[in-house]
Design a protein around this motif. Structure first.
Motif, mmCIF file in Angstrom:
data_model
loop_
_atom_site.group_PDB
_atom_site.id
_atom_site.type_symbol
_atom_site.label_atom_id
_atom_site.label_comp_id
_atom_site.label_asym_id
_atom_site.label_seq_id
_atom_site.Cartn_x
_atom_site.Cartn_y
_atom_site.Cartn_z
ATOM 1 N N GLN A 173 0.836 -1.210 0.000
ATOM 2 C CA GLN A 173 0.000 0.000 0.000
ATOM 3 C C GLN A 173 0.866 1.254 0.000
ATOM 4 O OE1 GLN A 173 -2.774 -0.282 3.260
ATOM 5 N NE2 GLN A 173 -3.757 -2.103 2.395
ATOM 6 N N ARG A 174 1.931 1.238 0.774
ATOM 7 C CA ARG A 174 2.822 2.401 0.798
ATOM 8 C C ARG A 174 3.481 2.615 -0.564
ATOM 9 N NH1 ARG A 174 5.768 1.756 6.685
ATOM 10 N NH2 ARG A 174 3.944 2.351 7.890
ATOM 11 N N VAL A 175 3.998 1.560 -1.136
ATOM 12 C CA VAL A 175 4.650 1.684 -2.447
ATOM 13 C C VAL A 175 3.633 2.120 -3.497
ATOM 14 C CG1 VAL A 175 5.849 0.403 -4.272
ATOM 15 C CG2 VAL A 175 6.517 0.080 -1.886
ATOM 16 N N ASP A 176 2.421 1.567 -3.446
ATOM 17 C CA ASP A 176 1.377 1.961 -4.404
ATOM 18 C C ASP A 176 1.020 3.439 -4.278
ATOM 19 O OD1 ASP A 176 1.289 -0.603 -5.439
ATOM 20 O OD2 ASP A 176 -0.544 -1.179 -4.367
ATOM 21 N N ARG A 177 1.161 3.998 -3.066
ATOM 22 C CA ARG A 177 0.896 5.432 -2.866
ATOM 23 C C ARG A 177 2.096 6.289 -3.287
ATOM 24 N NH1 ARG A 177 -1.084 3.862 2.419
ATOM 25 N NH2 ARG A 177 0.667 4.994 3.311
ATOM 26 N N GLY A 178 3.148 5.661 -3.780
ATOM 27 C CA GLY A 178 4.306 6.403 -4.275
ATOM 28 C C GLY A 178 5.381 6.648 -3.232
ATOM 29 N N ILE A 179 5.284 5.977 -2.079
ATOM 30 C CA ILE A 179 6.309 6.142 -1.049
ATOM 31 C C ILE A 179 7.445 5.160 -1.355
ATOM 32 C CG2 ILE A 179 6.831 6.000 1.418
ATOM 33 C CD1 ILE A 179 3.794 6.510 1.893
ATOM 34 N N PRO A 180 8.632 5.650 -1.675
ATOM 35 C CA PRO A 180 9.737 4.737 -2.026
ATOM 36 C C PRO A 180 10.263 3.978 -0.797
ATOM 37 C CG PRO A 180 10.519 6.992 -1.999
ATOM 38 C CD PRO A 180 9.026 7.053 -1.758
ATOM 39 N N LEU A 181 10.843 2.832 -1.048
ATOM 40 C CA LEU A 181 11.413 2.022 0.028
ATOM 41 C C LEU A 181 12.451 2.799 0.826
ATOM 42 C CD1 LEU A 181 11.791 -1.454 -1.724
ATOM 43 C CD2 LEU A 181 10.014 -0.719 -0.115
ATOM 44 N N SER A 182 13.136 3.721 0.162
ATOM 45 C CA SER A 182 14.150 4.529 0.858
ATOM 46 C C SER A 182 13.543 5.382 1.959
ATOM 47 C CB SER A 182 14.912 5.410 -0.135
ATOM 48 O OG SER A 182 14.023 6.303 -0.776
ATOM 49 N N ARG A 183 12.242 5.695 1.861
ATOM 50 C CA ARG A 183 11.561 6.450 2.925
ATOM 51 C C ARG A 183 10.925 5.519 3.941
ATOM 52 N NH1 ARG A 183 7.662 10.290 0.391
ATOM 53 N NH2 ARG A 183 6.826 10.347 2.513
ATOM 54 N N VAL A 184 10.554 4.318 3.514
ATOM 55 C CA VAL A 184 9.924 3.368 4.432
ATOM 56 C C VAL A 184 10.953 2.818 5.402
ATOM 57 C CG1 VAL A 184 8.678 1.165 4.612
ATOM 58 C CG2 VAL A 184 8.137 2.762 2.741
ATOM 59 N N PHE A 185 12.129 2.487 4.868
ATOM 60 C CA PHE A 185 13.196 1.901 5.685
ATOM 61 C C PHE A 185 14.340 2.908 5.772
ATOM 62 C CE2 PHE A 185 11.015 -1.675 3.637
ATOM 63 C CZ PHE A 185 10.559 -2.331 4.780
ATOM 64 N N PRO A 186 14.511 3.541 6.926
ATOM 65 C CA PRO A 186 15.558 4.569 7.047
ATOM 66 C C PRO A 186 16.953 3.953 7.004
ATOM 67 C CG PRO A 186 14.497 4.172 9.178
ATOM 68 C CD PRO A 186 13.761 3.341 8.165
ATOM 69 N N ALA A 187 17.897 4.776 6.594
ATOM 70 C CA ALA A 187 19.300 4.355 6.559
ATOM 71 C C ALA A 187 19.785 4.112 7.982
ATOM 72 C CB ALA A 187 20.158 5.411 5.885
ATOM 73 N N VAL A 188 20.656 3.115 8.112
ATOM 74 C CA VAL A 188 21.254 2.807 9.412
ATOM 75 C C VAL A 188 22.694 3.293 9.394
ATOM 76 C CG1 VAL A 188 19.768 0.853 9.937
ATOM 77 C CG2 VAL A 188 21.869 0.464 8.676
ATOM 78 N N SER A 189 23.177 3.659 10.572
ATOM 79 C CA SER A 189 24.568 4.136 10.613
ATOM 80 C C SER A 189 25.458 3.138 11.260
ATOM 81 C CB SER A 189 24.657 5.462 11.340
ATOM 82 O OG SER A 189 23.763 5.561 12.402
#
Length: 189
Positions: A173-189
């Motif tokens: 649903q998130r991807v279908d709404r145009g939310i990219p995976l890069s925003r769904v899963f934040p970068a880890v340090s």
């Protein structure tokens, strides 16, 4: 996001949501790699996912189709370290005294052989009893069929299947709404 990237993210969300979210050891995905653009896409997503603690591992390629294993390394390490999983992989000839990378390389070689290595289910987080049941019965006589064939502990498997479906639905649903995976899963340090 290009149409190709969007399609790849939709495919990842549908097939790999549980492993992307870290509630399953790993997921498999077959992707058609078309020329340089396809290779660049896989390289891009390998880097993007890696920065988020997720690994895109190429298990093999044939006739333009690439078999990918998607996983969170620490999650897969913990799963493969379980005594029953290690015992079964040891019996199947895997180098269990070495690290996960060595076992993945062994799996890659097994996939290139003639017979499909059904112990791959252990890498995907399938319960050892279910993998044993599948190997013993050749995929017949299961008690429940979902992401895998269940031979043992049906109630727990049904709960896990439901969680996987909820996870997949939420991510798609998130991807279908145009939310990219890069925003769904934040970068880890």
């Amino acid at each position: 996001m290009s149409p190709l990237h969007y399609r790849f993210e939709q495919t990842l969300a549908w097939h790999c949501a549980p492993s992307l979210a870290g509630i399953k050891a790993a997921d498999l995905l077959t992707w058609t790699v078309e020329g340089r653009e396809g290779a660049d896409l896989l390289s891009h997503y390998a880097d993007l996912l890696s920065s988020r603690g997720i690994r895109l591992y190429v298990l093999g390629a044939r006739r333009g189709r690439t078999l990918l294993l998607i996983f969170r390394p620490r999650r897969l390490d913990c799963w493969l370290a379980q005594p029953k999983v290690r015992e079964m992989l040891d019996r199947a000839g895997y180098p269990v005294s070495r690290d996960t990378e060595a076992m993945l390389a062994h799996l890659r070689r097994r996939l290139q052989g003639g017979e499909f290595p059904h112990e791959i289910g252990l890498f995907l987080g399938y319960p050892p009893g279910d993998v044993e049941g599948f190997l013993r019965d050749g995929g017949r006589h299961c008690k429940l069929c979902g992401p895998w064939k269940v031979y043992d502990n049906v109630e727990e498997a049904a709960r896990r299947f439901a969680a996987f479906h909820r996870c997949r639905d939420a991510l798609t649903q998130r991807v279908d709404r145009g939310i990219p995976l890069s925003r769904v899963f934040p970068a880890v340090s």
